[in-house]
Design a protein around this motif. Structure first.
Motif, PDB file in Angstrom:
ATOM      1  N   ALA A 319       0.845  -1.197   0.000  1.00 35.41           N
ATOM      2  CA  ALA A 319       0.000   0.000   0.000  1.00 35.41           C
ATOM      3  C   ALA A 319       0.876   1.241   0.000  1.00 35.41           C
ATOM      4  O   ALA A 319       1.799   1.368   0.815  1.00 35.41           O
ATOM      5  N   TRP A 320       0.576   2.164  -0.910  1.00 34.59           N
ATOM      6  CA  TRP A 320       1.339   3.408  -1.064  1.00 34.59           C
ATOM      7  C   TRP A 320       0.508   4.521  -0.429  1.00 34.59           C
ATOM      8  O   TRP A 320      -0.537   4.901  -0.944  1.00 34.59           O
ATOM      9  N   ILE A 321       0.985   5.009   0.717  1.00 34.28           N
ATOM     10  CA  ILE A 321       0.208   5.923   1.549  1.00 34.28           C
ATOM     11  C   ILE A 321       0.773   7.338   1.451  1.00 34.28           C
ATOM     12  O   ILE A 321       1.966   7.570   1.706  1.00 34.28           O
ATOM     13  N   ASP A 322      -0.080   8.273   1.087  1.00 36.22           N
ATOM     14  CA  ASP A 322       0.270   9.689   0.974  1.00 36.22           C
ATOM     15  C   ASP A 322       0.078  10.338   2.342  1.00 36.22           C
ATOM     16  O   ASP A 322      -1.043  10.484   2.825  1.00 36.22           O
ATOM     17  N   PRO A 331       7.297  10.912   7.863  1.00 37.17           N
ATOM     18  CA  PRO A 331       6.294   9.926   8.294  1.00 37.17           C
ATOM     19  C   PRO A 331       6.883   8.569   8.654  1.00 37.17           C
ATOM     20  O   PRO A 331       6.396   7.902   9.563  1.00 37.17           O
ATOM     21  N   ALA A 332       7.928   8.123   7.949  1.00 34.15           N
ATOM     22  CA  ALA A 332       8.509   6.816   8.263  1.00 34.15           C
ATOM     23  C   ALA A 332       9.087   6.824   9.678  1.00 34.15           C
ATOM     24  O   ALA A 332       8.871   5.878  10.454  1.00 34.15           O
ATOM     25  N   ALA A 333       9.808   7.870  10.020  1.00 36.98           N
ATOM     26  CA  ALA A 333      10.375   7.977  11.367  1.00 36.98           C
ATOM     27  C   ALA A 333       9.272   8.130  12.416  1.00 36.98           C
ATOM     28  O   ALA A 333       9.349   7.569  13.515  1.00 36.98           O
ATOM     29  N   PHE A 334       8.242   8.880  12.068  1.00 35.73           N
ATOM     30  CA  PHE A 334       7.112   9.091  12.982  1.00 35.73           C
ATOM     31  C   PHE A 334       6.443   7.765  13.331  1.00 35.73           C
ATOM     32  O   PHE A 334       6.184   7.465  14.505  1.00 35.73           O
ATOM     33  N   PHE A 335       6.161   6.949  12.313  1.00 32.94           N
ATOM     34  CA  PHE A 335       5.482   5.679  12.578  1.00 32.94           C
ATOM     35  C   PHE A 335       6.413   4.666  13.231  1.00 32.94           C
ATOM     36  O   PHE A 335       5.954   3.807  13.995  1.00 32.94           O
ATOM     37  N   GLU A 336       7.708   4.749  12.952  1.00 30.63           N
ATOM     38  CA  GLU A 336       8.642   3.862  13.651  1.00 30.63           C
ATOM     39  C   GLU A 336       8.622   4.153  15.152  1.00 30.63           C
ATOM     40  O   GLU A 336       8.636   3.229  15.978  1.00 30.63           O
ATOM     41  N   GLY A 352       7.484  12.083   1.624  1.00 29.24           N
ATOM     42  CA  GLY A 352       6.143  12.400   2.082  1.00 29.24           C
ATOM     43  C   GLY A 352       5.178  11.238   1.987  1.00 29.24           C
ATOM     44  O   GLY A 352       4.021  11.349   2.400  1.00 29.24           O
ATOM     45  N   PHE A 353       5.656  10.108   1.474  1.00 32.54           N
ATOM     46  CA  PHE A 353       4.860   8.894   1.364  1.00 32.54           C
ATOM     47  C   PHE A 353       5.512   7.792   2.191  1.00 32.54           C
ATOM     48  O   PHE A 353       6.699   7.865   2.538  1.00 32.54           O
ATOM     49  N   VAL A 354       4.734   6.767   2.499  1.00 35.55           N
ATOM     50  CA  VAL A 354       5.273   5.543   3.083  1.00 35.55           C
ATOM     51  C   VAL A 354       4.660   4.353   2.352  1.00 35.55           C
ATOM     52  O   VAL A 354       3.557   4.441   1.815  1.00 35.55           O
ATOM     53  N   ARG A 355       5.403   3.243   2.329  1.00 34.22           N
ATOM     54  CA  ARG A 355       4.893   2.011   1.737  1.00 34.22           C
ATOM     55  C   ARG A 355       4.674   0.989   2.846  1.00 34.22           C
ATOM     56  O   ARG A 355       5.568   0.754   3.664  1.00 34.22           O
ATOM     57  N   LEU A 356       3.490   0.392   2.851  1.00 38.61           N
ATOM     58  CA  LEU A 356       3.104  -0.573   3.884  1.00 38.61           C
ATOM     59  C   LEU A 356       2.860  -1.934   3.245  1.00 38.61           C
ATOM     60  O   LEU A 356       2.077  -2.048   2.299  1.00 38.61           O
TER      61      LEU A 356
END
Length: 378
Positions: A319-322, A331-336, A352-356
């Motif tokens: 999933a490619w999340i904007d 965002p990657a560091a934030f969710f980590e 500015g995106f993350v992949r899940l």
């Protein structure tokens, strides 16, 4: 379901790249490696081969070759000839070999961003210039801007690198889109390298993957198609992939670029691949149903995160999340920090995106998404 996708298997302590990247309290949903056991038929085949006890140099068995030809005929209605196949120890290897086989140092390879990171690294490693054409996005759906593509091509452009289905935006390119790309390639005499490793992971009901080389004989003659059972059947650590190259001259160039630097596929990779192609279809069908459920969960939960959007995943389990509307700089560091490990969109050429990766038991995904929603909403 006949097969079990719900059981959580502990992968820590197995030298798993996926699970040992982060601290123990982080749920890793990053690299394209599922947390499901491979089909039991694959495990049985591997155990039987191990029982033989001799692990010498091995070529692709004729039975595997026939299994591949039968599989692409059955799934895609594609008639491939045995001599078109070139075996590889990994698909990323195929991207790099292609960049060494097409053009000369100083020539250019072109690809679309965001894109799987090896597309960005392979051309420079081969001495090729890299031309990046941004994909067009409208209301969460990504597409190809043919006019922008035409503008990016120069007299030095030799190679068009395509990801179909696309990683990370999840698009399954249509026949019209592929035909437009093929027309541009013909106009500028470009070789097409098409990464189709996710071809068997179509999530849209009634959807069917179309290999770009199937458009016409002329397109096939300028195309290198890269495929593997690794993503579909979760055997990436066994390293068995293949290139399908109809053009004799292009195939000879590809093999020449491999010479002396690309090792043989290991025998357990061949064994697992044949079991996948011969016996894995019932497992694959149930996997797709399970992934569709996970996709729906991702869509619902991301919808609860203000300012966030997720592209419709037509194929793959990625999933490619904007996150640009969420007011979060990294965002990657934030969710980590919140306990979820995701790919940083900057690695794919689009910050500015993350992949899940939602290829995991639903309970694992539910907990990860809960953490993400809570971290965003406070």
């Amino acid at each position: 379901m006949t097969y079990d996708f719900d059981t959580v298997h502990d992968r820590r302590g197995t030298s798993s790249i996926k699970w040992e990247r982060y601290r123990p309290d982080v749920i890793p949903l990053w690299v394209a490696d599922m947390d499901f056991r491979s089909p039991p038929e694959v495990i049985d085949a591997l155990q039987a081969r191990v029982e033989h006890g001799i692990f010498g140099y091995t070529s692709a068995p004729e039975s595997l070759v026939q299994a591949v030809l039968e599989s692409v005929r059955s799934e895609f209605d594609w008639e491939v000839k045995e001599e078109w196949l070139v075996w590889l120890p990994g698909l990323v290897c195929g991207l790099n070999v292609t960049c060494r086989a097409v053009g000369n140092p100083g020539d250019q390879a072109l690809t679309f961003t965001p894109i799987y990171p090896p597309f960005l690294s392979a051309p420079p490693l081969a001495g090729l210039g890299l031309v990046k054409v941004p994909l067009a996005e409208s209301e969460g759906r990504w597409g190809i801007d043919i006019e922008l593509l035409q503008q990016a091509i120069t007299p030095q452009t030799r190679l068009l690198m395509l990801c179909n289905p696309h990683n990370p935006v999840g698009r399954m390119w249509t026949e019209a889109e592929l035909s437009a790309l093929a027309a541009v390639a013909a106009q500028h005499d470009l070789v097409i390298c098409s990464d189709e490793i996710h071809a068997s992971l179509v999530l849209e009901e009634g959807g069917r993957h179309l290999p770009i080389a199937m458009l016409s004989e002329a397109v096939a003659q300028r195309t290198i198609t890269l495929m593997a059972p690794s993503k579909t059947y979760n055997i990436p650590g066994l390293g068995c992939s293949l290139a399908i190259i109809a053009n004799d001259t292009l195939r000879r160039s590809f093999r020449k670029a491999m010479a002396g630097i690309v090792p043989h596929v290991n025998l357990l990779g061949f064994t697992a691949a044949e079991a996948c192609y011969r016996h894995g279809e019932p497992w694959r069908r149930e996997l797709l149903e399970y992934l569709r459920g996970n996709r729906g969960l991702v869509e619902r939960e991301v919808g609860r995160m203000p300012g966030f959007r997720v592209a419709r995943v037509e194929a793959t389990y990625l999933a490619w999340i904007d996150a640009r509307g969420g007011g979060i700089d990294d965002p990657a560091a934030f969710f980590e920090r919140a306990g979820v490990g995701l790919n940083d969109g900057a690695e794919f050429g689009l910050p500015g995106f993350v992949r899940l990766n939602f290829g995991c038991p639903r309970s694992t995904l539910q907990e990860a998404l809960h953490r993400m929603v809570q971290s965003v909403n406070g």
